[in-house]
Motif scaffolding. Structure first.
Motif, PDB file in Angstrom:
ATOM      1  N   GLY A   1      41.323  49.919  44.240  1.00  0.00           N
ATOM      2  CA  GLY A   1      41.688  51.084  43.739  1.00  0.00           C
ATOM      3  C   GLY A   1      42.853  51.417  43.859  1.00  0.00           C
ATOM      4  O   GLY A   1      43.559  52.020  43.261  1.00  0.00           O
TER       5      GLY A   1
ATOM      6  N   ALA B   1      43.931  46.532  42.520  1.00  0.00           N
ATOM      7  CA  ALA B   1      42.720  46.097  41.511  1.00  0.00           C
ATOM      8  C   ALA B   1      41.869  47.129  41.298  1.00  0.00           C
ATOM      9  O   ALA B   1      41.693  48.097  42.002  1.00  0.00           O
ATOM     10  CB  ALA B   1      42.166  45.014  42.159  1.00  0.00           C
ATOM     11  N   VAL B   2      41.390  47.165  40.179  1.00  0.00           N
ATOM     12  CA  VAL B   2      40.520  48.458  39.744  1.00  0.00           C
ATOM     13  C   VAL B   2      39.010  47.912  39.896  1.00  0.00           C
ATOM     14  O   VAL B   2      38.559  47.088  39.259  1.00  0.00           O
ATOM     15  CB  VAL B   2      40.488  48.732  38.243  1.00  0.00           C
ATOM     16  N   ALA B   3      38.181  48.803  40.715  1.00  0.00           N
ATOM     17  CA  ALA B   3      36.788  48.228  40.794  1.00  0.00           C
ATOM     18  C   ALA B   3      36.045  48.757  39.681  1.00  0.00           C
ATOM     19  O   ALA B   3      36.580  49.736  39.027  1.00  0.00           O
ATOM     20  CB  ALA B   3      36.310  48.877  42.006  1.00  0.00           C
ATOM     21  N   GLY B   4      35.381  48.120  39.306  1.00  0.00           N
ATOM     22  CA  GLY B   4      34.460  48.348  37.869  1.00  0.00           C
ATOM     23  C   GLY B   4      34.924  47.578  36.661  1.00  0.00           C
ATOM     24  O   GLY B   4      34.545  47.535  35.594  1.00  0.00           O
ATOM     25  N   MET B   5      36.087  46.603  36.971  1.00  0.00           N
ATOM     26  CA  MET B   5      36.533  45.943  35.754  1.00  0.00           C
ATOM     27  C   MET B   5      36.615  44.309  36.549  1.00  0.00           C
ATOM     28  O   MET B   5      36.530  44.261  37.569  1.00  0.00           O
ATOM     29  CB  MET B   5      38.020  46.278  35.393  1.00  0.00           C
TER      30      MET B   5
ATOM     31  N   GLU C   1      40.198  41.541  33.284  1.00  0.00           N
ATOM     32  CA  GLU C   1      40.677  42.651  32.983  1.00  0.00           C
ATOM     33  C   GLU C   1      41.737  43.289  33.821  1.00  0.00           C
ATOM     34  O   GLU C   1      42.709  43.704  33.576  1.00  0.00           O
ATOM     35  CB  GLU C   1      39.729  43.830  32.904  1.00  0.00           C
ATOM     36  N   ASN C   2      41.641  42.647  35.151  1.00  0.00           N
ATOM     37  CA  ASN C   2      42.747  43.282  36.272  1.00  0.00           C
ATOM     38  C   ASN C   2      43.808  42.272  36.077  1.00  0.00           C
ATOM     39  O   ASN C   2      44.872  42.851  36.697  1.00  0.00           O
ATOM     40  CB  ASN C   2      42.080  43.052  37.678  1.00  0.00           C
TER      41      ASN C   2
ATOM     42  N   ASN D   1      33.051  41.274  38.083  1.00  0.00           N
ATOM     43  CA  ASN D   1      33.796  42.496  38.427  1.00  0.00           C
ATOM     44  C   ASN D   1      34.554  42.171  39.767  1.00  0.00           C
ATOM     45  O   ASN D   1      33.906  41.439  40.737  1.00  0.00           O
ATOM     46  CB  ASN D   1      32.925  43.589  38.686  1.00  0.00           C
TER      47      ASN D   1
ATOM     48  N   ILE E   1      44.717  38.842  44.057  1.00  0.00           N
ATOM     49  CA  ILE E   1      45.826  39.693  43.738  1.00  0.00           C
ATOM     50  C   ILE E   1      47.232  38.883  44.200  1.00  0.00           C
ATOM     51  O   ILE E   1      48.198  39.123  43.279  1.00  0.00           O
ATOM     52  CB  ILE E   1      45.726  41.065  44.770  1.00  0.00           C
TER      53      ILE E   1
ATOM     54  N   ARG F   1      22.790  46.995  36.097  1.00  0.00           N
ATOM     55  CA  ARG F   1      23.294  47.320  34.910  1.00  0.00           C
ATOM     56  C   ARG F   1      22.337  47.492  33.836  1.00  0.00           C
ATOM     57  O   ARG F   1      22.380  48.426  33.044  1.00  0.00           O
ATOM     58  CB  ARG F   1      24.312  46.181  34.326  1.00  0.00           C
TER      59      ARG F   1
ATOM     60  N   TYR G   1      42.527  50.525  27.252  1.00  0.00           N
ATOM     61  CA  TYR G   1      42.448  50.039  28.685  1.00  0.00           C
ATOM     62  C   TYR G   1      43.395  50.972  29.705  1.00  0.00           C
ATOM     63  O   TYR G   1      42.733  51.165  30.691  1.00  0.00           O
ATOM     64  CB  TYR G   1      43.274  48.501  28.558  1.00  0.00           C
TER      65      TYR G   1
ATOM     66  N   LEU H   1      39.162  55.290  36.034  1.00  0.00           N
ATOM     67  CA  LEU H   1      38.485  54.492  37.123  1.00  0.00           C
ATOM     68  C   LEU H   1      39.252  54.512  38.746  1.00  0.00           C
ATOM     69  O   LEU H   1      38.685  54.590  39.534  1.00  0.00           O
ATOM     70  CB  LEU H   1      38.082  52.946  37.049  1.00  0.00           C
ATOM     71  N   ALA H   2      40.635  54.509  38.489  1.00  0.00           N
ATOM     72  CA  ALA H   2      41.374  54.029  39.639  1.00  0.00           C
ATOM     73  C   ALA H   2      42.609  54.914  39.554  1.00  0.00           C
ATOM     74  O   ALA H   2      43.777  54.028  38.872  1.00  0.00           O
ATOM     75  CB  ALA H   2      41.455  52.995  40.068  1.00  0.00           C
TER      76      ALA H   2
ATOM     77  N   ILE I   1      45.376  55.530  41.400  1.00  0.00           N
ATOM     78  CA  ILE I   1      46.252  54.969  42.050  1.00  0.00           C
ATOM     79  C   ILE I   1      46.456  53.774  41.597  1.00  0.00           C
ATOM     80  O   ILE I   1      47.825  53.201  41.419  1.00  0.00           O
ATOM     81  CB  ILE I   1      45.808  54.891  43.560  1.00  0.00           C
ATOM     82  N   ALA I   2      45.811  52.825  41.118  1.00  0.00           N
ATOM     83  CA  ALA I   2      45.940  51.553  40.330  1.00  0.00           C
ATOM     84  C   ALA I   2      46.681  51.822  39.267  1.00  0.00           C
ATOM     85  O   ALA I   2      47.609  50.925  38.862  1.00  0.00           O
ATOM     86  CB  ALA I   2      44.685  50.929  40.285  1.00  0.00           C
TER      87      ALA I   2
ATOM     88  N   TYR J   1      50.296  52.268  40.290  1.00  0.00           N
ATOM     89  CA  TYR J   1      50.722  50.927  40.693  1.00  0.00           C
ATOM     90  C   TYR J   1      51.155  50.229  39.359  1.00  0.00           C
ATOM     91  O   TYR J   1      52.448  49.586  39.328  1.00  0.00           O
ATOM     92  CB  TYR J   1      49.642  50.224  41.360  1.00  0.00           C
TER      93      TYR J   1
END
Lengths: 504, 353
Positions: free
Chosen positions: A337, A340-344, A348-349, A389, A402, B10, B220, B227-228, B230-231, B234
């Motif tokens: 969050g 790194a982005v959860a769901g990616m 992608e991160n 993910n 990270i 999924r 993207y 999705l995030a 805060i990220a 960042y």
């Protein structure tokens, strides 16, 4: 003596891994047992079974000699088993008191509050019951968890890495509390990876590896090296301590002030500097301005231009991407969050902090996958593929990912907040080693940590944050942990306040 | 009680819309039976009859066109956590702007005029969406409320125009403009049907949005912000910029949808130009899993509901509200299915204390 809690060949299998493999463990009344092991060794799973959160595939649990079915935590609590989690289970929007009252049998709020205040003062864990949880720091949130567990007068108290957010003094107090509880006949099970704490507190240390108990030792007579060897199964490698002398000033923070907000405690007039090739450690209990400091230095919040300077350049008004171009890299405390982005996916991160990303470009999926693959290989991230993910990684692996992502970009200044919080010992050691290597390559590192050992081990100079203010700098060998603890409570020698120059 | 699943499947996340469609049909059959119609006959007229002729298929594509355009635009917004509920208003604004330009065309106007109509429609929709963007950006006004309320403003504006300044003087006082000149009309794809080039444009738009979301840095960034947040801060992605981008894209696509309706099948501006395409597109976007391909398929289903509803009215004498009921059922079942995909049910067991 009949064991208070008896786990009899408990097994638990998840789709691909065996989290517990016929584990048996007896805990007698008044005993303090340390459960030691790397992340994924099965400690948490074992304790979750004892607390009724997960159910064993086979095996049984007995309390006071009688086999019991622990369907859920409520049942566990009625059997006198309480647990304090590493990840807090709190409702942000509710008050401290409401959070404590939830899960307790119905009782008048006034009575609950009175008992809460009694416990808080007895165990010296001060808390205002009317505050809402979202206004509290990580450290304060943990106090709620501990107090909540104590509210039900448990006979077995399980704590999952409880000391990571406490000051040394608070750890001492907690340990006194736990010892007192043990004297009162409570069985304490203490999950930890801090070897010296285990040696100080526990009378028995149970070592787990890959879902099995591999050793049971008396930690008071074992060396830390021996405990580490038992836990890892191999000899831990000594950290690489080679270093270059500090030289040019890389990062200057001068008279930085940030107002209090919902999100974090503000800063008042913070000044310090960091030179290339040195690690400046910043100690402090979380919620004392660390969040604002990281946000202001990384560029997540904009501040007066000259209050943050990179290699002499005023960057306070620049955003994170622009500061990143200047070689400033940041590993935040919260991994999912924020870092790194959860769901990616891992690939992608990579693009999150990629230096070359331009808004109107096409994404280069192949390059991102290759970059993720490099991180995975170089930093030993345990994963199946770069397309996996990130939220499926364990805490330690995600942190390695990270840190690796930022380190591979060859930062000139690195901010890193709680690099090893909740990370297994093996990963923690490798992350610390990376920081030392980075220092040797001339990077200036700002290390925020609540683990004093880590600060003493890595930092060239130490600073302390308390209540939004920054202490003067000291060197690790010149300040005892007791003194540091006093600084963390906000009292440091006033005359040194203006001293922001390098001690060396 | 509902317990969140650690790992939502999924496969099931994608199957959930299909299960929801099946349940909707089942509930529809029950509904037909309750209204005294044979469920099989009812479903046949509702779902099969419209597709039994070439003309039926072209009508389906025609009805799906505005849904695709609005739906893919909304997908961009929803991915970026921008809750644009007002595609209907942006569609109407696009129809007004496109229709206004179309009214200027005469019998001598060159065919290229249709292009100007589309540009004007896109601009109109984008302008309408930008009001929402500006209110959110400047005053932190909740975009759900502002975009929704602007729907009604657009509707009032349209009915004022067609009853006042733009009313056809020879139209016997009906609230409508004169018919647009041929140069402004959407070129037909098949003579003898109403299918026009708009359907091709809608597929191109869906493809473009798919590229945007899956392959571009902007897409993207929109996803990260959704999705995030805060990220995203960042990383240094601007949430203000993504707000504007998402609303402008979605507004202009909805505007084009409105423009195509008035210069396509309708041929003039009237006081009611959309049977709620902009709202139905919200359901379409979620049934399509915010993915352009899914949205195209969901649009076809939703278009079938529109046509089937009309047929059920004329052939079975059932109320036309049936279309709305089917749409509502679909959304309801989709949300229910998603809940079970993401959660599992645990029945309370008695716990001795």
């Amino acid at each position: 003596m009949t064991p208070r809690l008896s786990l009899r060949s408990l097994s638990k299998r998840y789709s691909s891994t065996v989290a517990a493999d016929a584990v048996s463990l007896d805990v007698t009344p008044g005993e303090i047992v340390a459960l030691l092991g790397e992340n994924g060794a099965g400690k948490s799973t074992l304790m979750k079974m004892a607390y009724g959160i997960t159910h064993p595939d086979s095996g049984s649990i007995a309390v006071d000699g009688a086999v019991v079915e622990i369907e859920n935590p409520k049942r566990a609590r009625s059997l006198g088993i309480a647990m304090v989690f590493q990840q807090f289970v709190l409702f942000d929007a509710l008050s401290v008191l409401d959070n404590v009252a939830l899960g307790l049998p119905p009782a008048p709020m006034a009575a609950i509050q009175q008992r809460l205040l009694q416990l808080a003062s007895r165990y010296r864990l001060p808390l205002d019951p009317s505050l809402r949880v979202h206004d509290l720091s990580v450290g304060e949130r943990q106090r709620i968890e501990i107090l909540r567990a104590l509210m039900s007068t448990p006979r077995v108290l399980i704590l999952d890495e409880p000391t990571s957010v406490l000051t040394p003094q608070a750890v001492d107090v907690l340990f006194d509390t736990l010892r007192q509880l043990a004297v009162d006949g409570v069985s304490v099970i203490f999950i930890s990876h801090k070897l010296h704490e285990i040696r100080r507190l526990a009378t028995r240390c149970v070592v787990m590896r890959a879902g099995k108990i591999v050793a049971e030792v008396d930690p008071r007579v074992q060396s830390e090296t021996e405990l580490a060897r038992l836990m890892l199964g191999v000899e831990p490698s000594p950290p690489d301590t080679q270093r270059t002398p500090a030289n040019e000033v890389a990062l200057t923070v001068s008279r930085l002030s940030v107002v209090n907000s919902d999100e974090h405690c503000g800063l008042s007039n913070v000044s310090f500097e960091v030179r290339s090739g040195e690690i400046v450690g910043i100690a402090g209990v979380s919620g004392n301005g660390q969040g604002a400091l990281m946000a202001a230095v990384s560029g997540e919040i904009r501040v007066a231009s000259s209050s943050v300077r990179l290699f002499g350049l005023s960057v306070g008004a620049l955003g994170t991407a622009e500061r990143r171009q200047l070689g400033l890299r940041y590993v935040p405390e919260q991994r999912l969050g924020h870092g790194a982005v959860a769901g990616m996916s891992l690939a992608e991160n990579v693009c999150l902090t990629s230096a070359s990303i331009k808004a109107f470009d096409l994404l280069d999926a192949n390059a991102a996958r290759a970059a993720a693959q490099r991180i995975v290989e170089r930093f030993d991230v345990k994963t199946t593929a770069p397309t996996q993910n990130v939220e499926t990684l364990s805490g330690g692996n995600l942190q390695k990912y990270i840190v690796g992502r930022e380190v591979l970009q060859a930062p000139r200044v690195l901010l890193i907040n709680q690099p090893t919080w909740g990370v297994d010992a093996g990963s923690a050691a490798s992350i610390r080693n990376e920081l030392l290597k980075l220092r040797a390559s001339g990077c200036a590192i700002v290390l925020l940590s609540e683990e004093l050992d880590e600060l003493y081990q890595l930092a060239d100079r130490l600073l302390v944050m308390a209540d939004g203010r920054m202490s003067p700098a000291s060197e690790p060998h010149l300040i005892s942990s007791a003194e540091l603890g006093r600084w963390m409570a906000g009292s440091w020698p006033a005359h040194a306040n203006a001293d922001m120059t390098h001690a060396a | 009680m509902l317990i969140p699943r650690e790992h939502a499947s999924r496969t099931w996340l994608w199957l959930s819309p299909i299960v929801a469609i099946a349940l909707t049909l089942l509930a529809g059959a029950v509904l037909f039976a309750l209204m005294g119609t044979s469920p099989l006959n009812g479903l046949h007229i509702f779902m099969i009859e419209p597709l039994s002729s070439m003309r039926g298929w072209t009508e389906l594509a025609l009805k799906a066109t505005p849904l695709i355009l609005c739906g893919v635009g909304l997908a961009v917004c929803f991915r970026a956590n921008v809750w644009n509920i007002g595609a209907e208003g942006q569609l109407i604004a696009g129809a007004i702007a496109g229709g206004g330009i179309a009214l200027l065309a005469t019998a001598d106007t060159p065919r290229v005029w249709f292009g100007f109509v589309l540009l004007a429609a896109a601009a109109g929709g984008a302008l309408w969406a930008s009001i929402t963007a500006w209110l959110r950006d400047r005053f932190h006004a909740n975009e759900i409320l502002t975009s929704l309320m602007l729907v009604y403003v657009a509707q009032q504006l349209l009915s004022w125009l067609v009853q006042g300044p733009w009313r056809d003087p020879l139209g016997y006082g009906f609230p409508q403009t004169e018919l647009f000149a041929v140069a402004a009309r959407a070129p037909l794809l098949l003579e003898g049907t109403r299918l026009n080039i708009g359907s091709v444009l809608a597929l191109l738009a869906a493809f473009a949005i798919w590229i945007l979301l899956a392959r571009t840095v902007i897409g993207y960034q929109l996803k990260v912000i959704g999705l995030a947040p805060i990220a995203a801060r960042y990383a240094g992605f601007s949430s203000r910029r993504s707000l504007w981008i998402a609303l402008l894209i979605s507004g202009s696509l909805a505007g084009v949808a409105g423009g195509l309706e008035v210069v396509g099948p309708i041929g003039q501006l009237t006081s009611s130009i959309s049977p709620g395409y902009g709202f139905a597109a919200i359901i379409v976007a979620f049934v399509g899993r915010l993915h352009p391909l899914g949205i195209v398929l969901a649009s076809l289903i939703m278009a079938l509901f529109y046509i089937g509803g009309e047929l059920a009215q004329s052939r079975l004498g059932l109320p036309s509200a049936l279309t709305g009921v089917f749409q509502g059922l679909l959304l309801f079942f989709l949300l229910a299915c998603d809940t079970f995909v993401n959660h599992r049910v645990q029945f309370r067991r008695g716990v001795p204390t």
